[in-house]
Write a protein that holds these residues in place. Structure first.
Motif, mmCIF file in Angstrom:
data_model
loop_
_atom_site.group_PDB
_atom_site.id
_atom_site.type_symbol
_atom_site.label_atom_id
_atom_site.label_comp_id
_atom_site.label_asym_id
_atom_site.label_seq_id
_atom_site.Cartn_x
_atom_site.Cartn_y
_atom_site.Cartn_z
ATOM 1 N N LEU A 168 2.121 16.999 21.811
ATOM 2 C CA LEU A 168 1.113 16.864 20.766
ATOM 3 C C LEU A 168 0.846 15.388 20.478
ATOM 4 C CD1 LEU A 168 -0.779 18.101 18.735
ATOM 5 C CD2 LEU A 168 1.152 18.371 17.146
ATOM 6 N N ALA A 169 1.907 14.563 20.485
ATOM 7 C CA ALA A 169 1.720 13.123 20.293
ATOM 8 C C ALA A 169 0.835 12.545 21.386
ATOM 9 C CB ALA A 169 3.076 12.421 20.278
ATOM 10 N N VAL A 170 1.045 12.992 22.634
ATOM 11 C CA VAL A 170 0.209 12.531 23.743
ATOM 12 C C VAL A 170 -1.238 12.943 23.527
ATOM 13 C CG1 VAL A 170 -0.256 12.808 26.204
ATOM 14 C CG2 VAL A 170 2.102 12.485 25.410
ATOM 15 N N ALA A 171 -1.458 14.185 23.133
ATOM 16 C CA ALA A 171 -2.817 14.677 22.926
ATOM 17 C C ALA A 171 -3.530 13.908 21.826
ATOM 18 C CB ALA A 171 -2.781 16.172 22.599
ATOM 19 N N ILE A 172 -2.824 13.621 20.748
ATOM 20 C CA ILE A 172 -3.432 12.893 19.624
ATOM 21 C C ILE A 172 -3.816 11.480 20.041
ATOM 22 C CG2 ILE A 172 -2.979 11.905 17.350
ATOM 23 C CD1 ILE A 172 -1.263 14.401 16.763
ATOM 24 N N THR A 173 -2.904 10.793 20.740
ATOM 25 C CA THR A 173 -3.202 9.410 21.141
ATOM 26 C C THR A 173 -4.368 9.366 22.117
ATOM 27 O OG1 THR A 173 -1.509 9.503 22.887
ATOM 28 C CG2 THR A 173 -0.847 8.609 20.754
ATOM 29 N N HIS A 174 -4.418 10.311 23.047
ATOM 30 C CA HIS A 174 -5.546 10.341 23.975
ATOM 31 C C HIS A 174 -6.855 10.567 23.225
ATOM 32 C CE1 HIS A 174 -3.053 11.355 27.836
ATOM 33 N NE2 HIS A 174 -2.855 10.143 27.368
ATOM 34 N N ALA A 175 -6.837 11.447 22.236
ATOM 35 C CA ALA A 175 -8.044 11.726 21.462
ATOM 36 C C ALA A 175 -8.492 10.502 20.673
ATOM 37 C CB ALA A 175 -7.791 12.907 20.524
ATOM 38 N N MET A 176 -7.556 9.809 20.036
ATOM 39 C CA MET A 176 -7.908 8.638 19.233
ATOM 40 C C MET A 176 -8.458 7.517 20.102
ATOM 41 S SD MET A 176 -7.458 9.652 16.196
ATOM 42 C CE MET A 176 -7.571 8.143 15.227
ATOM 43 N N ALA A 178 -10.015 8.009 23.004
ATOM 44 C CA ALA A 178 -11.314 8.480 23.478
ATOM 45 C C ALA A 178 -12.387 8.318 22.411
ATOM 46 C CB ALA A 178 -11.214 9.933 23.911
ATOM 47 N N LEU A 179 -11.973 8.383 21.146
ATOM 48 C CA LEU A 179 -12.920 8.236 20.035
ATOM 49 C C LEU A 179 -13.226 6.776 19.718
ATOM 50 C CD1 LEU A 179 -11.554 11.034 17.663
ATOM 51 C CD2 LEU A 179 -13.773 11.029 18.848
ATOM 52 N N GLY A 180 -12.624 5.857 20.449
ATOM 53 C CA GLY A 180 -12.926 4.445 20.263
ATOM 54 C C GLY A 180 -11.987 3.705 19.327
ATOM 55 N N PHE A 181 -10.846 4.310 18.992
ATOM 56 C CA PHE A 181 -9.910 3.679 18.058
ATOM 57 C C PHE A 181 -8.721 3.015 18.766
ATOM 58 C CE2 PHE A 181 -11.604 7.370 15.534
ATOM 59 C CZ PHE A 181 -12.444 6.607 14.731
ATOM 60 N N GLU A 182 -8.822 2.793 20.078
ATOM 61 C CA GLU A 182 -7.651 2.357 20.832
ATOM 62 C C GLU A 182 -7.096 1.010 20.384
ATOM 63 O OE1 GLU A 182 -9.783 0.331 24.736
ATOM 64 O OE2 GLU A 182 -8.806 2.283 24.939
ATOM 65 N N SER A 183 -7.930 0.123 19.850
ATOM 66 C CA SER A 183 -7.448 -1.190 19.421
ATOM 67 C C SER A 183 -7.203 -1.266 17.919
ATOM 68 C CB SER A 183 -8.437 -2.284 19.837
ATOM 69 O OG SER A 183 -9.698 -2.095 19.222
ATOM 70 N N ARG A 184 -7.190 -0.113 17.251
ATOM 71 C CA ARG A 184 -6.892 -0.076 15.815
ATOM 72 C C ARG A 184 -5.455 0.363 15.584
ATOM 73 N NH1 ARG A 184 -12.189 2.669 12.874
ATOM 74 N NH2 ARG A 184 -13.789 1.437 13.975
ATOM 75 N N ARG A 232 -3.718 2.437 21.527
ATOM 76 C CA ARG A 232 -3.552 2.181 22.958
ATOM 77 C C ARG A 232 -2.092 1.867 23.283
ATOM 78 N NH1 ARG A 232 -5.814 3.369 27.862
ATOM 79 N NH2 ARG A 232 -5.328 1.741 29.385
ATOM 80 N N TRP A 233 -1.425 1.088 22.413
ATOM 81 C CA TRP A 233 -0.003 0.798 22.630
ATOM 82 C C TRP A 233 0.792 2.103 22.645
ATOM 83 C CZ3 TRP A 233 4.657 1.988 20.709
ATOM 84 C CH2 TRP A 233 5.756 1.251 21.150
ATOM 85 N N VAL A 234 0.532 2.990 21.690
ATOM 86 C CA VAL A 234 1.260 4.256 21.631
ATOM 87 C C VAL A 234 1.025 5.062 22.901
ATOM 88 C CG1 VAL A 234 1.580 6.405 20.368
ATOM 89 C CG2 VAL A 234 1.157 4.279 19.102
ATOM 90 N N ALA A 235 -0.237 5.129 23.337
ATOM 91 C CA ALA A 235 -0.546 5.875 24.555
ATOM 92 C C ALA A 235 0.168 5.277 25.762
ATOM 93 C CB ALA A 235 -2.055 5.888 24.783
#
Length: 321
Positions: A168-176, A178-184, A232-235
């Motif tokens: 679930l952690a993987v799915a959430i990070t991928h979604a975030m 993909a939504l453009g929040f990778e550098s937040r 992105r770091w989490v992913a």
């Protein structure tokens, strides 16, 4: 090695809020031109020791152990990872711990280690904490010239995702991402109240004074302060730790390796550490109990000094002068 019930050593006085005398703080330039902040201390009669910090760390947090090893004759070198500490930032948010690809850090480590090794004769040893431990093991698995010995302390061989299951952690990070929040920032590191600071402290160390040292350095050197990691770091952390475990490369690591961990770590996965340690030929593992939180080298002296004894005894055995 001496157990924790051995006679307690009284550590010499050390000012953890000042740079030691005779050290050198400068910058090292990576092959692509990025500047990494570097610190060196010690005469090197015993050998060369490279200290690698974890996510969000800065050199200042480990001045006490740097001083310990320098006093034992090691020439100690430490640096801040690209994007944290005094080595700049990778997003417009100075408090966001970001990286596009952990491979960049592995490349920095390989280049830095090559230059470090060429500066003086050995033995050459590396001590790495948390994320630094993961990056060291990944670099070794990917063919980095091994040091004479290595120690990883609470290495990030897996990410502690509880209460969420890993999938679930993987799915959430991928979604975030993909939504453009990778550098937040993936979450807010709240330390506005005494209660919030106490909660974070307990995840890191049982020693409130050493935890306060970190806050002091951050308050007095705001350019080294860092907050939460990016999405992105989490992913990347989830992806890189899983790849290291599945790649089969751990069995090819040929370096005397000591791993220190704790059963109650709330940041990295102790079960993953146990699984992966068993696959590294000849690796030695010591796991502390509830007396130790994640930052073993910044714990209360009953734990910290025991860890230093174990490390020093290991180095005396496997990396003699």
């Amino acid at each position: 090695m001496r157990p924790m019930d051995s006679p307690t050593l009284v550590p010499p006085a050390f000012d953890r809020r000042a740079w030691p005398m005779n050290g050198r703080l400068d910058h090292w330039t990576a092959p692509d031109g990025w500047s990494l902040r570097r610190y060196r201390l010690g005469d090197g009669q015993r050998g060369q020791l490279l200290m690698l910090g974890g996510r969000g760390d800065m050199i200042e947090k480990y001045l006490e152990v740097i001083g310990h090893w320098a006093a034992r004759g090691w020439a100690v070198t430490a640096f801040d990872w690209r994007g944290q500490g005094g080595s700049g930032r990778l997003t417009d948010d100075p408090m966001c711990g970001h990286i596009n690809d952990f491979g960049q850090w592995v490349a920095d480590l390989k280049a830095f280690a090559d230059d470090w090794r060429a500066q003086a004769v050995g033995p050459h040893v590396i001590v790495a904490h948390s994320m630094g431990g993961h990056l060291l093991l990944r670099a070794l698995a990917e063919g980095m010239l091994p040091p004479d010995a290595a120690i990883t302390v609470a290495p990030m061989m897996g990410v502690h995702t509880a209460p969420l299951p890993r999938w679930l952690a993987v799915a959430i990070t991928h979604a975030m991402c993909a939504l453009g929040f990778e550098s937040r920032q993936a979450w807010t590191q709240k330390e506005d109240s005494g209660r919030q600071r106490a909660m974070r402290q307990k995840r890191l160390t049982h020693d409130p004074e050493r935890y306060a040292d970190e806050l002091w350095w951050r308050d007095h050197s705001r350019d080294v302060a860092l907050g939460s990691p990016s999405w992105r770091w989490v992913a990347q952390a989830l992806q890189s730790t899983r790849a290291l475990e599945q790649a089969g490369a751990l069995e090819h690591i040929r370096v005397p390796l000591l791993i220190l961990a704790t059963n109650v770590d709330r940041l990295v996965s102790t079960p993953a550490i146990r699984r992966m340690a068993a696959r590294v030929p000849g690796a030695r593992l010591h796991v502390y109990g509830a007396e130790a939180a994640h930052e073993i080298l910044r714990e209360l002296d009953t734990v910290r000094l025991d860890a230093l004894r174990r490390i020093d005894a290991f180095l005396d055995e496997v990396a003699p002068v």
